[in-house]
Design a protein around this motif. Structure first.
Motif, short mmCIF file in Angstrom:
data_model
loop_
_atom_site.label_atom_id
_atom_site.label_comp_id
_atom_site.label_asym_id
_atom_site.label_seq_id
_atom_site.Cartn_x
_atom_site.Cartn_y
_atom_site.Cartn_z
N GLY A 161 -1.54 -15.09 8.44
CA GLY A 161 -0.97 -13.83 8.33
C GLY A 161 -1.50 -12.56 7.55
N ASN A 162 -1.23 -11.47 7.58
CA ASN A 162 -1.80 -10.53 6.95
C ASN A 162 -0.75 -9.27 6.41
N ASP A 163 -1.14 -8.65 5.51
CA ASP A 163 -0.23 -7.85 4.78
C ASP A 163 -0.61 -6.51 4.05
N ILE A 164 -0.20 -5.36 4.71
CA ILE A 164 -0.42 -4.08 4.27
C ILE A 164 0.76 -3.29 3.67
N ALA A 165 1.94 -3.78 3.83
CA ALA A 165 3.49 -3.16 3.40
C ALA A 165 4.26 -4.28 3.25
N ILE A 193 -9.25 4.07 4.24
CA ILE A 193 -9.76 3.92 2.92
C ILE A 193 -8.46 3.16 2.57
N SER A 194 -7.15 3.72 2.87
CA SER A 194 -6.07 2.95 2.24
C SER A 194 -5.84 1.72 3.13
N SER A 195 -6.33 1.36 4.06
CA SER A 195 -6.30 -0.12 4.65
C SER A 195 -7.31 -0.82 3.74
N GLN A 196 -8.37 -0.27 3.52
CA GLN A 196 -9.50 -1.13 2.62
C GLN A 196 -8.77 -1.42 1.53
N LEU A 197 -7.86 -0.62 0.69
CA LEU A 197 -7.29 -0.77 -0.25
C LEU A 197 -5.98 -1.67 -0.53
N MET A 198 -5.31 -1.75 0.81
CA MET A 198 -4.12 -2.44 0.59
C MET A 198 -3.94 -3.44 1.60
N ALA A 199 -4.72 -3.63 2.77
CA ALA A 199 -4.66 -4.74 3.74
C ALA A 199 -5.22 -5.91 3.38
N ALA A 243 4.99 3.82 -8.30
CA ALA A 243 3.80 3.38 -7.67
C ALA A 243 4.36 3.03 -5.96
N ALA A 244 5.62 2.48 -5.83
CA ALA A 244 6.21 2.45 -4.41
C ALA A 244 5.91 3.66 -3.68
N GLN A 245 6.41 4.77 -4.18
CA GLN A 245 6.20 5.89 -3.42
C GLN A 245 4.78 6.32 -3.08
N LEU A 246 3.82 5.76 -3.73
CA LEU A 246 2.59 6.17 -3.56
C LEU A 246 2.06 5.60 -2.19
N TRP A 247 2.68 4.39 -1.61
CA TRP A 247 2.58 3.88 -0.42
C TRP A 247 2.50 5.20 0.91
N ALA A 248 3.63 5.80 0.72
CA ALA A 248 4.03 6.92 1.71
C ALA A 248 2.70 7.89 1.32
N ALA A 249 2.64 8.39 0.17
CA ALA A 249 1.55 9.47 -0.28
C ALA A 249 0.21 9.01 0.24
N ILE A 250 -0.05 7.79 0.06
CA ILE A 250 -1.42 7.37 0.59
C ILE A 250 -1.43 7.08 2.07
N GLY A 251 -0.66 6.22 2.52
CA GLY A 251 -0.75 5.56 3.72
C GLY A 251 -0.35 6.23 4.82
N ASP A 311 -0.86 9.71 5.65
CA ASP A 311 -1.72 10.54 6.10
C ASP A 311 -3.01 9.81 6.40
N ASP A 312 -3.03 8.44 6.13
CA ASP A 312 -4.42 7.77 6.23
C ASP A 312 -4.16 6.59 7.27
N VAL A 313 -3.32 5.65 6.86
CA VAL A 313 -3.11 4.63 7.81
C VAL A 313 -2.22 4.93 9.14
N MET A 314 -1.06 5.64 8.79
CA MET A 314 -0.09 5.97 10.01
C MET A 314 -0.57 7.16 10.80
N ALA A 315 -1.48 8.07 9.99
CA ALA A 315 -1.82 9.09 10.88
C ALA A 315 -2.96 8.69 11.70
N GLN A 316 -3.75 7.48 11.36
CA GLN A 316 -4.85 7.22 12.32
C GLN A 316 -4.25 6.30 13.30
N LEU A 317 -3.03 5.68 13.11
CA LEU A 317 -2.40 4.72 14.17
C LEU A 317 -1.42 5.72 15.06
N ALA A 318 -0.86 6.93 14.77
CA ALA A 318 -0.01 7.32 15.58
C ALA A 318 -0.76 7.70 16.91
#
Length: 478
Positions: free
Chosen positions: A178-182, A217-223, A312-320, A322-329
């Motif tokens: 499997g894989n895990d980003i969130a 960049i957030s995927s590189q840090l979290m996925a 720390a948990a709130q940083l997922w939205a702050a980072i992800g 505008d980065d992961v989700m915006a690229q995915l949208a």
């Protein structure tokens, strides 16, 4: 193995199967056929495996048996049936990611994790389901349909590795990739009553040749990639196999599996209610039960929280967002089903009141800087308390599509999943291990440690499993 018992081979864990094959008590073909028969029997009820590989798997099993007969050096998973996820490149198979438009996107080479499983001797028997674009905690899509939880058909099997978790809980192979980003490994493990490990980022190499463009960049840090399994000992072996280096991933770091000794007795920070935002009583009871098990085993368990857990948990939205989700949208809107379209919009609604791009970019930069600061504070915390025991989710597994109700409901879910999100943001290892049932639904805990200390996580999780683990595989229930 006694005569007439080969039809029960699918019940055994991977370590035992590898030993039986290595010692020539059973053949890899017998084991593979047993797991394929189990797949045929139960998969129509749960839809966990969306591409079965009968012919390929039996050919691989025959090759494994020839290796045994020759006396070749055998890998730790030699002949063991496994499944892989449809968002991960496997030579000759579609990397469809649950999207109709990608159903013919066939990989020409194995990703590092699939290649590493093969190097360890594993036999791939099928490909498991994921939500569209692998970005929901619920596994459903227009290409393959809904994956059901074998414990109860009306609740989520988790996501995004929901097919992986459902498959092994129902006996379709002992190990899944499997894989895990969130939370996409830990949450399906939680929902299906099995185990899963999210490794430290950089520990397991990742690369998909079918992917176009660059990773955010957030995927590189979290996925990260990692295994799910019914037993911690299988999780340990599969994790080590997956961790072999690959030059295609520049993030990969070769680190010994056993870290330096820590002061004993090992102190554990037990976090029942991260950031004090509320937790279901059954989840709280599970955390305390696991804490007592560790205390009985000689750990020093203290109810204390690492610094700025909620932040720390709130940083997922702050980072992800505008980065992961915006690229995915954009691709989600163009190619996705209604579930992923709605879910992405609701994800992005979390913490995005500001619309000015310049202000949002400044906030993104600040969030990355804050992440480094909090990670440093956690690393100092781990010097005194090398293990954190926390929830996987603050709520029992949800009914299907609970993430599509609206912004407020998604916000509550985001809050409930805060322990998963914090660990993802900080790039730390976390092991999900079951501790019992609530109203017939699995409940589990998360064992977290400092960077590259998966060994500490697995050791503690194995102790918890010995006292609290669930008996799987199970027959799917309505």
């Amino acid at each position: 193995m006694t005569a007439g018992s080969s039809d029960k081979l699918w019940k055994l864990d991977g370590v035992e199967l590898a030993w039986l094959i290595r010692s020539r008590q059973v053949s890899a073909r017998e084991v593979t056929q047993a797991c394929l028969d189990r797949l045929d029997a139960v998969n129509p009820q749960i839809n966990a495996v969306v591409l079965a590989l009968h012919d390929e798997a039996l050919a691989e099993a025959d090759a494994a048996d020839r290796a045994v007969a020759r006396g070749d050096e055998l890998g730790p998973l030699h002949g063991v049936p496994v499944t892989t996820k449809v968002n991960t490149d496997q030579r000759g198979c579609p990397t469809d990611n649950g999207i109709v438009a990608f159903k013919d996107l066939v990989a020409t080479e194995d990703s590092p994790v699939v290649a590493n499983l093969r190097k360890a001797g594993a036999v791939v028997i099928g490909r498991t389901n994921t939500p569209g674009f692998s970005m929901r905690w619920f596994t459903d899509n227009d290409l393959h349909g809904l994956t059901k939880n074998p414990w109860r058909g009306d609740i989520t099997a988790g996501g995004s590795s929901g097919g992986a978790g459902s498959a092994i809980a129902a006996g379709i192979g002992p190990i899944s990739q499997g894989n895990d980003i969130a939370g996409s490994i830990r949450y399906p493990a939680y929902c299906n009553g099995v185990t899963g490990i999210r490794p430290t980022f950089g520990r397991v190499p990742s690369f998909n040749g079918t992917a176009k463009g660059t990773r955010p960049i957030s995927s590189q840090l979290m996925a990260v990639n990692g295994p799910l399994a019914r037993r911690i000992r299988d999780l340990r072996v599969a994790f080590q196999a997956l961790s072999a280096g690959d030059p295609r991933d520049p993030r990969w770091v070769g680190v010994p599996f056993a870290g330096p000794p820590v002061t004993r007795p090992i102190r554990v920070a037990m976090v029942v209610d991260p950031a004090g935002l509320g937790v279901h009583p059954a989840v709280a009871d599970g955390i305390r039960r696991a804490g007592q098990v560790l205390a009985d085993a000689g750990y020093v368990v203290e109810e204390v929280e690492p610094p700025r857990f909620g932040e720390a948990a709130q940083l997922w939205a702050a980072i992800g967002n505008d980065d992961v989700m915006a690229q995915l949208a954009p691709p989600a809107e163009q190619y996705g089903d209604q579930g992923i379209k709605t879910s992405v919009k609701l994800w992005m609604a979390q913490g995005q009141a500001e619309t000015d791009p310049a202000v949002r970019f400044a906030a993104f930069r600040q969030a990355l800087a804050t992440r480094e600061k909090i990670l440093g504070e956690w690393q100092m915390f781990f010097e005194d308390r090398p293990i954190v025991l926390a929830p996987v989710s603050a709520e029992p597994p949800y009914p299907h599509d609970a993430d599509l109700i609206g912004v407020e409901a998604m916000g509550r879910m985001f809050t409930a999943q805060r322990a998963q999100l914090a660990v993802s943001v900080l790039g730390l290892p976390g092991v999900s291990v079951p501790v019992g049932l609530h109203d017939g639904i699995p409940i589990g805990v998360q064992v977290v440690a400092g960077r590259y200390r998966e060994d500490l996580c697995l050791d503690a999780a194995e102790i918890i499993e010995a006292r609290c683990g669930l008996s799987t595989p199970i027959d799917p229930r309505a």
